[in-house]
Design a protein around this motif. Structure first.
Motif, PDB file in Angstrom:
ATOM      1  N   ILE A  57      45.628 -27.833 -54.423  1.00  0.00           N
ATOM      2  CA  ILE A  57      45.386 -26.452 -54.281  1.00  0.00           C
ATOM      3  C   ILE A  57      46.585 -25.975 -53.195  1.00  0.00           C
ATOM      4  O   ILE A  57      46.604 -26.361 -52.489  1.00  0.00           O
ATOM      5  CB  ILE A  57      43.652 -26.316 -53.465  1.00  0.00           C
ATOM      6  N   GLU A  58      47.057 -24.561 -53.746  1.00  0.00           N
ATOM      7  CA  GLU A  58      47.893 -24.352 -52.827  1.00  0.00           C
ATOM      8  C   GLU A  58      48.068 -24.077 -51.518  1.00  0.00           C
ATOM      9  O   GLU A  58      46.811 -23.400 -51.208  1.00  0.00           O
ATOM     10  CB  GLU A  58      49.483 -23.773 -53.788  1.00  0.00           C
ATOM     11  N   GLY A  59      48.698 -24.475 -50.788  1.00  0.00           N
ATOM     12  CA  GLY A  59      48.327 -23.940 -49.146  1.00  0.00           C
ATOM     13  C   GLY A  59      47.275 -24.479 -48.542  1.00  0.00           C
ATOM     14  O   GLY A  59      46.991 -24.696 -47.456  1.00  0.00           O
ATOM     15  N   ASP A  60      46.469 -25.300 -49.266  1.00  0.00           N
ATOM     16  CA  ASP A  60      45.885 -27.137 -48.908  1.00  0.00           C
ATOM     17  C   ASP A  60      46.289 -28.462 -49.061  1.00  0.00           C
ATOM     18  O   ASP A  60      45.995 -28.691 -50.039  1.00  0.00           O
ATOM     19  CB  ASP A  60      44.365 -27.204 -49.436  1.00  0.00           C
ATOM     20  N   GLY A  61      47.565 -29.205 -47.742  1.00  0.00           N
ATOM     21  CA  GLY A  61      47.482 -30.514 -48.421  1.00  0.00           C
ATOM     22  C   GLY A  61      46.457 -31.474 -47.754  1.00  0.00           C
ATOM     23  O   GLY A  61      46.844 -32.860 -47.764  1.00  0.00           O
ATOM     24  N   GLU A  62      45.400 -30.736 -47.250  1.00  0.00           N
ATOM     25  CA  GLU A  62      44.370 -31.813 -46.441  1.00  0.00           C
ATOM     26  C   GLU A  62      44.060 -32.868 -47.773  1.00  0.00           C
ATOM     27  O   GLU A  62      43.084 -33.964 -47.416  1.00  0.00           O
ATOM     28  CB  GLU A  62      43.645 -31.344 -45.560  1.00  0.00           C
ATOM     29  N   LEU A  63      42.910 -32.325 -48.283  1.00  0.00           N
ATOM     30  CA  LEU A  63      42.078 -32.293 -48.764  1.00  0.00           C
ATOM     31  C   LEU A  63      42.662 -32.713 -50.984  1.00  0.00           C
ATOM     32  O   LEU A  63      43.276 -32.360 -51.077  1.00  0.00           O
ATOM     33  CB  LEU A  63      40.238 -31.515 -49.263  1.00  0.00           C
ATOM     34  N   GLN A  64      42.029 -33.734 -51.454  1.00  0.00           N
ATOM     35  CA  GLN A  64      42.033 -33.671 -52.598  1.00  0.00           C
ATOM     36  C   GLN A  64      40.904 -33.633 -53.210  1.00  0.00           C
ATOM     37  O   GLN A  64      40.149 -33.904 -53.259  1.00  0.00           O
ATOM     38  CB  GLN A  64      42.689 -35.411 -53.241  1.00  0.00           C
ATOM     39  N   HIS A  65      40.893 -32.631 -54.711  1.00  0.00           N
ATOM     40  CA  HIS A  65      39.670 -32.382 -54.949  1.00  0.00           C
ATOM     41  C   HIS A  65      40.175 -32.848 -57.029  1.00  0.00           C
ATOM     42  O   HIS A  65      40.954 -33.153 -57.381  1.00  0.00           O
ATOM     43  CB  HIS A  65      40.104 -30.603 -55.777  1.00  0.00           C
ATOM     44  N   LEU A  66      38.741 -32.270 -57.287  1.00  0.00           N
ATOM     45  CA  LEU A  66      39.125 -32.665 -59.145  1.00  0.00           C
ATOM     46  C   LEU A  66      39.268 -31.621 -59.139  1.00  0.00           C
ATOM     47  O   LEU A  66      38.375 -30.770 -59.744  1.00  0.00           O
ATOM     48  CB  LEU A  66      38.047 -33.699 -58.771  1.00  0.00           C
ATOM     49  N   ALA A  67      40.122 -31.125 -61.021  1.00  0.00           N
ATOM     50  CA  ALA A  67      39.889 -30.014 -61.885  1.00  0.00           C
ATOM     51  C   ALA A  67      40.170 -30.706 -63.386  1.00  0.00           C
ATOM     52  O   ALA A  67      40.685 -31.908 -63.476  1.00  0.00           O
ATOM     53  CB  ALA A  67      40.880 -29.272 -61.456  1.00  0.00           C
ATOM     54  N   ALA A  68      39.669 -30.408 -63.898  1.00  0.00           N
ATOM     55  CA  ALA A  68      40.028 -30.094 -65.372  1.00  0.00           C
ATOM     56  C   ALA A  68      41.325 -30.042 -65.697  1.00  0.00           C
ATOM     57  O   ALA A  68      42.079 -29.454 -65.236  1.00  0.00           O
ATOM     58  CB  ALA A  68      39.232 -28.974 -66.347  1.00  0.00           C
ATOM     59  N   PRO A  69      41.943 -31.405 -66.372  1.00  0.00           N
ATOM     60  CA  PRO A  69      43.780 -31.275 -66.838  1.00  0.00           C
ATOM     61  C   PRO A  69      43.872 -29.701 -67.419  1.00  0.00           C
ATOM     62  O   PRO A  69      43.147 -28.649 -67.721  1.00  0.00           O
ATOM     63  CB  PRO A  69      43.787 -32.177 -67.201  1.00  0.00           C
ATOM     64  N   PRO A  70      45.156 -29.357 -67.273  1.00  0.00           N
ATOM     65  CA  PRO A  70      45.610 -28.416 -68.075  1.00  0.00           C
ATOM     66  C   PRO A  70      45.615 -28.631 -69.149  1.00  0.00           C
ATOM     67  O   PRO A  70      46.264 -29.384 -69.343  1.00  0.00           O
ATOM     68  CB  PRO A  70      46.930 -28.339 -66.743  1.00  0.00           C
ATOM     69  N   GLU A  71      45.980 -27.325 -70.209  1.00  0.00           N
ATOM     70  CA  GLU A  71      45.973 -27.769 -71.355  1.00  0.00           C
ATOM     71  C   GLU A  71      47.339 -27.678 -71.802  1.00  0.00           C
ATOM     72  O   GLU A  71      47.803 -28.867 -72.959  1.00  0.00           O
ATOM     73  CB  GLU A  71      46.156 -26.429 -72.175  1.00  0.00           C
ATOM     74  N   ASP A  72      48.282 -27.547 -71.144  1.00  0.00           N
ATOM     75  CA  ASP A  72      49.334 -27.760 -71.403  1.00  0.00           C
ATOM     76  C   ASP A  72      49.725 -29.382 -70.046  1.00  0.00           C
ATOM     77  O   ASP A  72      50.046 -29.331 -68.957  1.00  0.00           O
ATOM     78  CB  ASP A  72      51.085 -26.727 -70.853  1.00  0.00           C
ATOM     79  N   ASP A  73      49.816 -31.133 -70.525  1.00  0.00           N
ATOM     80  CA  ASP A  73      49.592 -32.032 -69.755  1.00  0.00           C
ATOM     81  C   ASP A  73      51.572 -31.662 -69.157  1.00  0.00           C
ATOM     82  O   ASP A  73      51.288 -32.650 -68.655  1.00  0.00           O
ATOM     83  CB  ASP A  73      48.792 -33.621 -69.986  1.00  0.00           C
TER      84      ASP A  73
END
Length: 78
Positions: A10-26
C-alpha cells in the motif's frame, strides 16, 4: 474455485505486504484498490524477488485461511 490473490504494497507503507484481488489490467504497475483486510489505497505489485514472509500482513494471512503462494509460484505482472 479459489479466488486469485496477489501480494501488494500500500502506497506509503513499505513495512507490510498485503493480499488483494489483482487489477483488471495485469500490466498495471499500480492501481487503487482494497486489500482483503479492508485497507484501501494505491496498491503496487510486490515482485517475486521481494516477497518476504516476515513482512506479511497477519490479518490478510488469517483471512485468506491458508499460506499465501511462496516466492516463485506467481509470475507477477506480465
Amino acid at each position: 474455485m479459489a479466488i486469485e490473490r496477489v501480494r501488494v504494497w500500500i502506497e506509503g507503507d513499505g513495512e507490510l505486504q498485503h493480499l488483494a484481488a489483482p487489477p483488471e489490467d495485469d500490466t498495471a504497475h499500480g492501481w487503487d484498490g482494497e486489500t482483503i483486510c479492508a485497507r484501501r489505497g494505491h496498491l503496487r505489485w510486490v515482485l517475486p524477488e521481494h516477497v518476504d514472509a516476515a513482512k506479511a500482513c497477519a490479518e490478510c494471512a488469517a483471512l485468506e485461511g491458508h499460506a499465501p503462494r511462496l516466492e516463485g509460484e506467481y509470475p507477477g505482472p506480465v
